[in-house]
Design an enzyme around this catalytic site. Structure first.
Site, PDB file in Angstrom:
ATOM      1  N   HIS A 197       0.824  -1.168  -0.116  1.00  0.00           N
ATOM      2  CA  HIS A 197      -0.165   0.328  -0.027  1.00  0.00           C
ATOM      3  C   HIS A 197       0.936   1.268  -0.282  1.00  0.00           C
ATOM      4  O   HIS A 197       0.147   2.092  -0.330  1.00  0.00           O
ATOM      5  CB  HIS A 197      -1.049   0.191   1.148  1.00  0.00           C
ATOM      6  CG  HIS A 197      -2.134  -1.378   1.089  1.00  0.00           C
ATOM      7  ND1 HIS A 197      -1.433  -2.391   1.774  1.00  0.00           N
ATOM      8  CD2 HIS A 197      -3.681  -0.864   1.299  1.00  0.00           C
ATOM      9  CE1 HIS A 197      -3.314  -3.221   1.612  1.00  0.00           C
ATOM     10  NE2 HIS A 197      -3.950  -2.478   1.311  1.00  0.00           N
ATOM     11  N   ASP A 270      -4.285  -6.045  -7.683  1.00  0.00           N
ATOM     12  CA  ASP A 270      -4.362  -5.560  -7.227  1.00  0.00           C
ATOM     13  C   ASP A 270      -4.481  -4.365  -7.207  1.00  0.00           C
ATOM     14  O   ASP A 270      -4.348  -3.413  -8.303  1.00  0.00           O
ATOM     15  CB  ASP A 270      -3.651  -5.751  -5.414  1.00  0.00           C
ATOM     16  CG  ASP A 270      -4.061  -5.588  -4.157  1.00  0.00           C
ATOM     17  OD1 ASP A 270      -4.771  -4.606  -4.174  1.00  0.00           O
ATOM     18  OD2 ASP A 270      -3.482  -6.039  -3.065  1.00  0.00           O
TER      19      ASP A 270
END
Length: 544
Positions: A197, A270
């Site tokens: 992230h 993702d």
């Protein structure tokens, strides 16, 4: 290019609509807003993803799903994938009105494959009632790095056999209820010490090691017929250059996953807005390269500007000849094929339920699995909790949520559970994840003269403040200190002098009720460690 399910007909698509089918996008509201409506109407969007920002409670979510499908139908689009990250435990976007089931590591501690199947079947049934037909779960990452900041308890454990076995049971449970299971994060995010992230993690292991460990659960899932696999924004040096994450790697997605491992299902990225991609190539170029690498579905979860830019970049890449239109057709046919396979059509959409979605039977299953997960790692005192004015609970709380950290309402804490089960009010104090020296001193002072203190930690491995607090309390004479790890079980390694330590794997309300029952002597702690803490506390350990 046409197909049909019931009365839903998949008509020939324009290039713009074909590319739209390759995207799943998120939005910010509890109802369809202008942004998601624009994407559906202008591009024939393939699907949407829900986050907590979209969820108030289960029936509201069912209405939202119905409204989104109605927009797609009226605009001449295809039925939507409606996706969510409902992993259970610590990563659960839907709570109110749904059954909050234990997460992966708690299920790993229960060592119950049949329970995992039953749990996923319940999850799948409830998701379909809410109009959700795709779950970005389960995680098949092997958590063999205790310093991993993003996977941890989202993994079933540290061995390929355990993760592969429980993961395939989870896949079957979801898919038996008509929900597309999406195993993640291929080729494996477990042995990293960075969070994609925020950074671009690197896994340095050899191909031989990857086949034996990281890849093994995915191979088992493929053999078991999993519908979809989500990619990891992680560099695997044995397979690709040092600056190319798996999501953008033809060698990994096409040569390894498609050709060598024989996967015929959907490859999903993702989210491309994660910094591992967005702060490198950028989201738009990342979308083009992900498709070139072999992805079928591009996930862009948050910002409309980035979503539009990514879709337009792919359209431009086809129009310029960079991506052959046949490559887009290949993914569109695969997407439509799985929509057909799982009955995702306008005439088979579930009606909005009149009654409860979470049933007593579902809640009983969740309670039983949670009960089986609580692990007594060590207890050198052997003393049950005495609920009186000499008892204090210190609750370490998440004060702002992230992609993987959920805020727990104070009504669902250990103190609340002990109060309800004992019939007496238990005093509880709250502290953030990173307590200051002043906060630590204040808490230690408030513990003076007490007989028993229970501290529920939360990833103390990454918090010097939590470690200082526990060590200070452990040094107090005549104080029976109990530490319960409310997330990663590795916290004990930061303060091995603690005499009583439990692993709960999550700080969700149900886990705290299970722990409270153990501490009060109502239940035995029967869970076993699904990971190794040390030579003294190996995988499979529990103190009887």
């Amino acid at each position: 290019m046409s197909s049909s399910v019931g009365t839903t007909t998949y008509k020939p698509l324009s290039l713009r609509q074909k590319v739209g089918q390759l995207f799943i996008c998120g939005f910010q509201t509890l109802e369809p807003n202008a942004a998601i409506t624009q994407l559906i109407e202008d591009y024939g969007l393939g699907g949407v993803i829900y986050f907590r920002r979209n969820v108030e409670e289960a029936h509201q979510l069912a209405r939202l799903s119905s409204d989104l499908q109605e927009i797609s139908l009226k605009s001449g689009g295809q039925p939507l994938f409606i996706a969510v990250d409902q992993e259970g435990g610590m990563v659960s976007r839907i709570e109110k009105g749904a059954t909050l089931l234990p997460g992966n590591m708690a299920l790993g501690a229960a060592f119950a494959p049949a329970g995992v199947y039953a749990s996923s079947k319940v999850m799948g049934k409830e998701l379909r009632q809410m109009g959700v037909n795709m779950n970005f779960a389960p995680c098949l990452d092997i958590n063999n790095n205790r310093l991993n900041p993003v996977i941890g308890v989202r993994s079933y454990g540290e061995t390929a056999a355990l993760v592969g076995d429980l993961g395939t049971h989870a896949v079957k449970g979801l898919q038996d209820m008509g929900v597309i299971a999406t195993v993640k994060h291929f080729p494996g995010h477990g042995d990293t010490s960075a969070d994609s992230h925020h950074d671009l993690p690197v896994v340095p292991h050899s191909m031989e090691r990857l086949m034996e460990l990281e890849l093994a659960p995915f191979v088992k899932a493929i053999e078991g017929g999993v519908d979809a696999i989500m990619t990891a924004h992680v560099v695997f040096e044995a397979l690709e250059a040092s600056d190319v994450p798996s999501t953008l790697s033809y060698r990994i997605l096409t040569e390894l996953l498609r050709k060598q491992l024989g996967f015929k299902g959907l490859i999903v990225t993702d989210c491309l807005e994660m910094k591992a991609i967005s702060e490198g190539l950028g989201v738009a170029e990342g979308a083009v390269r992900a498709i070139e690498a072999g992805s079928d579905i591009i996930l862009v979860s948050h910002e409309l500007e980035r979503q539009v830019a990514a879709i337009e970049a792919v359209i431009a890449a086809v129009e310029s000849g960079r991506i052959p239109e046949s490559r887009i057709d290949e993914s569109v046919m695969r997407i439509i094929g799985y929509k057909c396979k799982r009955g995702i059509s306008y005439d088979t959409l579930a009606p909005i339920p009149d009654g409860p979605i979470s049933t007593p039977e579902h809640q009983l299953l969740a309670k039983e699995l949670s009960r089986k997960s609580i692990t007594k790692v060590k207890d050198e005192v052997g003393e049950l909790l005495q609920v009186n004015d000499k008892l204090l609970v210190i609750w370490t709380e998440v004060q702002s949520g992230t992609e993987i950290d959920e805020v727990v309402d104070r009504e669902g804490t250990l103190g609340s559970a002990l109060s309800e089960l004992s019939g007496h009010t238990v005093r509880e104090l709250y502290v953030g994840l990173y307590p200051t020296d002043a906060e630590i001193a204040d808490l230690v002072e408030k513990c003076e003269g007490l007989e028993q203190v229970v501290v529920v930690t939360y990833n103390a491995t990454f918090s010097t403040g939590q470690t200082k607090l526990v060590k200070a309390l452990a040094g107090q004479e005549d104080l029976h200190l109990i530490v319960a790890a409310g997330r990663n079980p590795y916290d004990l390694l930061e303060f091995p002098e603690v005499k009583t330590y439990y692993a709960c794997y999550e700080n969700r309300p149900l886990a705290m009720v299970s722990l409270a029952n153990v501490l009060l002597g109502h239940e035995a702690a029967v869970g076993r460690l699904p990971v190794t803490l040390s030579e003294q506390y190996p995988i499979g350990w529990r103190q009887d």
